[in-house]
Design an enzyme around this catalytic site. Structure first.
Site, PDB file in Angstrom:
ATOM      1  N   CYS A   1      -1.941   9.419   2.725  1.00  0.00           N
ATOM      2  CA  CYS A   1      -1.536   8.925   1.405  1.00  0.00           C
ATOM      3  C   CYS A   1      -2.553   9.248   0.332  1.00  0.00           C
ATOM      4  O   CYS A   1      -2.195   9.414  -0.834  1.00  0.00           O
ATOM      5  CB  CYS A   1      -1.292   7.428   1.470  1.00  0.00           C
ATOM      6  SG  CYS A   1      -2.744   6.485   1.966  1.00  0.00           S
TER       7      CYS A   1
ATOM      8  N   GLU B   1       0.874  -1.175   0.000  1.00  0.00           N
ATOM      9  CA  GLU B   1       0.000   0.000   0.000  1.00  0.00           C
ATOM     10  C   GLU B   1       0.911   1.225   0.000  1.00  0.00           C
ATOM     11  O   GLU B   1       1.454   1.602   1.041  1.00  0.00           O
ATOM     12  CB  GLU B   1      -0.923  -0.018   1.218  1.00  0.00           C
ATOM     13  CG  GLU B   1      -1.847  -1.223   1.265  1.00  0.00           C
ATOM     14  CD  GLU B   1      -2.773  -1.314   0.065  1.00  0.00           C
ATOM     15  OE1 GLU B   1      -2.997  -0.281  -0.595  1.00  0.00           O
ATOM     16  OE2 GLU B   1      -3.261  -2.413  -0.233  1.00  0.00           O
TER      17      GLU B   1
END
Length: 498
Positions: free
Chosen positions: A281, A247
């Protein structure tokens, strides 16, 4: 989620050592909290052996572990939030509740509600040629799952993968970020009070431990962090053929269409950009906007800040930058820009001592500038103009696949044009960030923004072996296909081969 290359895996940076909780059982802690490479390797072998000799195939055990996780979070909300805030210099407790605790609790509830069904063998279709046999898919625990946690959301990005791993019947080792040492110690001590080391162990340590952790032959390794470090993690896992979920990050663009409700777009974009001071993010990284909306966007953004973060220097809802190195990195982006490109949204200056960084908008930076080449991971928002929607789509597609993409507008054909001609980890229409909180949507990246996805059923299946099973009937016609190949066989082949 990423930590913008500042996850210190494979880098050297000292971490303070905190005293273990007086409430932790010493014998239990020696296995639950790991601080040396030797102990980590020994505990991995122990968990690996248990996973092979005592696989967790029943729902009752899995549900009990999810219950333990829920009780742990419920009992220690304030303790965990304060530890996160201490690492940040200041982190809004409300943001920790909203962005970390809330999705953790709802994720546990979702897994507990659906997990028993997920783990049952599933009948799947079979060609009529093979009937009356049937096909099944049987989910099985992989064994030992490694989780590498970043510093930006250290609670949710530990607990989220834990939920999926526990629901799938796995044992877990977690490597905490050395960039958030106080939370790492607090989380490790808390885990040791609620979980047997036979189920969950937490690893704390510096570069040599991080490297050794990624080299262990896990049955699956899930890493959240920067793209640069993700490549190193993948390389470290490769000799063992350890499957990985990465991720990562990337520059998540916002496309504002002609005719969009600009006030609504500014409201949602600014929410996403100021959450955790931009250290997210999937925060909006830059905005592609029709040229005529430029000044209005800046004006609305300033009004938004006055309404939602008044007196930002002393505002309890606004978080600070995690450390001095991150602060200097981001300040360097601004220092490299011309003065007329930077538009502060408040009257407060950035302060390196407190690591307070108020939001700013950057107008039309050069595409090759640092602020447009690197994931920003801070409350800096570039505005890039476009003349046609094709130009905006081309701009996105000339760059690595983003982790998220956001589109604002009411023209469905233009929304579909963006939707169908771009590839991103996730997509939100007239919203930002909220796709990460949807437990029925897989969360993950593509290309440089990651590989694999988890959350909910997608996470359960990612951390299970979905074993295919063919069940033959006592009465079947497959003996017709055995040698010696006679006339009946040839007739069958003539029928099937065209």
């Amino acid at each position: 989620m990423t930590d913008n290359n500042q996850n210190t895996l494979f880098q050297s940076e000292p971490t303070p050592t905190n005293q273990a909780s007086n409430h932790a059982n010493d014998a239990n802690e020696s296995l639950s909290i790991i601080k040396t490479v030797a102990d980590m390797q020994a505990q991995f072998l122990r968990l690996q052996s248990l996973s092979r000799t005592q696989p967790i195939n029943d729902w009752a055990t899995r549900e009990n572990q999810l219950d333990n996780l829920e009780v742990m979070l419920s009992d220690n909300q304030e303790l965990l939030a304060k530890a996160i805030s201490a690492d940040f210099g200041y982190r809004s407790e409300s943001e920790t509740q909203f962005a970390e605790l809330f999705p953790s609790f709802t994720g546990i509830s979702h897994a507990r509600k659906h997990g028993k069904k997920w783990m049952k063998p599933q009948r799947v279709s079979i060609s009529a040629l093979y009937m009356p046999a049937h096909n099944e898919i049987q989910p099985q625990p992989l064994g030992v799952v490694g989780i590498m946690v970043p510093w930006n959301y250290p609670l949710f990005l530990a607990v989220g993968p834990m939920i999926d791993a526990l629901a799938a019947g796995n044992r877990i080792m977690i490597k905490m970020s050395e960039a958030a040492p106080q939370f790492a110690q607090t989380f490790a001590e808390t885990i040791s009070r609620y979980f047997s080391p036979d189920m969950v162990s937490v690893v704390i340590g510096e570069v040599e431990i991080a490297q050794a952790f990624s080299q262990l032959p896990f049955d699956h390794l899930l890493y959240t962090g920067s793209t640069a470090v993700g490549k190193k993690v993948m390389a470290a896992a490769a000799p063992n053929l350890t499957p990985v979920t990465l991720e990562l990050g990337g520059k998540s663009p916002v496309v504002i269409l002609e005719g969009a409700n600009l006030e609504n777009a500014v409201n949602r974009v600014m929410m996403g950009k100021t959450l955790n001071a931009g250290q997210t993010c999937i925060a909006p990284d830059y905005v592609l906007i029709p040229r005529r909306y430029h000044e209005e966007f800046i004006r609305l953004a300033k009004e938004w800040m006055e309404k939602h973060y008044p007196n930002i220097a002393d505002n309890p809802d606004y978080s600070h930058i995690i450390n001095g190195a991150q602060f200097k990195r981001v300040q360097g982006y601004l220092d490299g820009l011309a003065g007329d490109e930077v538009h502060p949204l408040t009257d407060t200056d950035a302060n390196i001592d407190s690591r307070l960084m108020p939001p700013v908008i950057v107008s039309e930076p050069a595409p090759d500038s640092d602020v447009m080449q690197n994931e920003i991971f801070a409350p800096i928002l570039p505005l890039m103009h476009y003349d046609s929607l094709d130009d905006a789509i081309r701009f996105i597609n000339e760059r690595p696949r983003p982790l998220a993409l956001y589109v604002f507008g009411d023209n469905n054909s233009e929304i579909d044009q963006v939707r169908n001609n771009t590839v991103s980890g996730g997509l939100c229409i007239n919203e930002v960030i909220m796709h990460v909180a949807q437990h029925d949507l897989p969360f993950g990246g593509v290309g440089h923004s990651g590989t694999g996805a988890y959350h909910g059923k997608a996470g359960f299946e990612r951390l299970s072996h979905m074993k295919p099973v063919f069940v033959q009937s006592k009465l079947n016609g497959l003996n017709v296909l055995l040698p010696p190949y006679g006339g009946l066989f040839k007739k069958a082949m003539a029928l099937f081969l065209k």
